[in-house]
Enzyme design. Sequence first.
Site, PDB file in Angstrom:
ATOM      1  N   HIS A  48       0.838  -1.200   0.000  1.00 50.84           N
ATOM      2  CA  HIS A  48       0.000   0.000   0.000  1.00 50.84           C
ATOM      3  C   HIS A  48       0.877   1.255   0.000  1.00 50.84           C
ATOM      4  O   HIS A  48       0.628   2.189  -0.771  1.00 50.84           O
ATOM      5  CB  HIS A  48      -0.918  -0.015   1.232  1.00 50.84           C
ATOM      6  N   GLU A  49       1.900   1.274   0.854  1.00 49.23           N
ATOM      7  CA  GLU A  49       2.747   2.468   0.935  1.00 49.23           C
ATOM      8  C   GLU A  49       3.545   2.656  -0.360  1.00 49.23           C
ATOM      9  O   GLU A  49       3.685   3.783  -0.847  1.00 49.23           O
ATOM     10  CB  GLU A  49       3.670   2.403   2.151  1.00 49.23           C
ATOM     11  N   ASP A 113      -4.459   0.608  -1.781  1.00 49.41           N
ATOM     12  CA  ASP A 113      -4.965  -0.666  -1.252  1.00 49.41           C
ATOM     13  C   ASP A 113      -4.959  -1.756  -2.320  1.00 49.41           C
ATOM     14  O   ASP A 113      -4.519  -2.887  -2.058  1.00 49.41           O
ATOM     15  CB  ASP A 113      -6.404  -0.478  -0.737  1.00 49.41           C
ATOM     16  N   HIS A 172      -9.417   7.885   3.507  1.00 43.35           N
ATOM     17  CA  HIS A 172      -9.442   6.419   3.517  1.00 43.35           C
ATOM     18  C   HIS A 172     -10.899   5.944   3.445  1.00 43.35           C
ATOM     19  O   HIS A 172     -11.759   6.485   4.134  1.00 43.35           O
ATOM     20  CB  HIS A 172      -8.820   5.853   4.794  1.00 43.35           C
TER      21      HIS A 172
END
Length: 212
Positions: A48-49, A113, A172
């Site tokens: 994700h990062e 994601d 988010h």
Amino acid sequence: MTPQTINAYYSPQTNQITFPAAILQPPFFDPHADPAVNYGAIGSVIGHEIGHGFDDQGRRFDATGRLRDWWTPQSAERFTALTTRLGEQYSAFEGIPGLHVNGQLTMGENIGDLGGVEMAYAAYRRYVAQHGEPAAIDGLTGDQRFFLAFAQTWRTNIRPDALRQRLLTDPHSPPEFRVNGVVRNVDAWYRAFNIQPGDKLYLPPEQRVHIW
Ligand SMILES: [Zn+2]
């Protein structure tokens, strides 16, 4: 962030990802856990990062952190077509009756994601190619454990009023959709659980979004 903070981030200016000590413990990471579980959990967070470096914001920075458009127009056009479809999927999710997820507000996180799980799964399969397909545990295959571990990192309880505030302001998506909105685009998830047309999260292959 402090070492005690359970979080992680990507910085486009320094092209850097950071994981404080507190996130490197269950349910995200356990050095004694089955590899499928660690790839599905902390692997998806790491992915994700990394994915933020190539989301709708991060892609505007180059490898040295300069705000510079380094993409070809064709790549940008194809990327935008895919992310628009992804945004439409998320905007269809109803967080509380009458209030939907904002696919534009949550775009970068949703891209992170989806790419994160795809990256973590690819990494897991490379691990399996080297070490062999793992045995079933409690009747669950390695691939099933990968996706369950990913989903379990998002177990959350939230009151309707707080959820309402987050739906309107948080970039988010709500945790439920950070799981369901991702797996329905991942072909390996369909194979792992034998998901069929008519199942609640089923998407026909041509409607699944594969960005990376
Ligand atoms: Zn993020």
